[in-house]
Structure formats: C-alpha cells, structure tokens
Design a protein around this motif. Structure first.
Motif: not given
Length: 57
Positions: A18-24, A38-42
């Motif tokens: 979700k963070a990646g989709l929102n451009g964070r 590591s899971n969050w970054l994945g």
C-alpha cells in the motif's frame, strides 16, 4: 465465530504494498525487526514494479 488474525509478516507485506502504491519512500518503513522489515520492503518493491509496468495507475 472467531476471526483468525493475519500473520504479522503478511500484514507487513500488505502495508508495504500500500505504501508503494501511494508513492511513499522506502525510508518510511515502520518496522525495526529484520523479518518484518524485509517483508514490508518486498511489498513496497512489488507495488513499485506494478506501477511501472502499468498494472496499476
């Protein structure tokens, strides 16, 4: 009927996506433990790849 909680690593992956989709930024990862981080970054990387490939706008 009780609902089963999702695995914390699965939840970290979902939050990263979700963070990646929102451009964070990747630096916004809230986790300190290496496995959850590591899971969050994945998840974050997966979302960025999906955006770049045009799957998600």
């Amino acid at each position: 009927m009780k609902r089963q909680k999702r695995d914390r690593l699965e939840r970290a992956q979902s939050q990263g996506y979700k963070a990646g989709l929102n451009g964070r930024s990747m630096d916004d990862c809230p986790f300190q433990q290496m496995d959850a981080k590591s899971n969050w970054l994945g998840g974050w990387r997966d979302a960025r790849e999906d955006r770049q490939s045009g799957l998600i706008k």
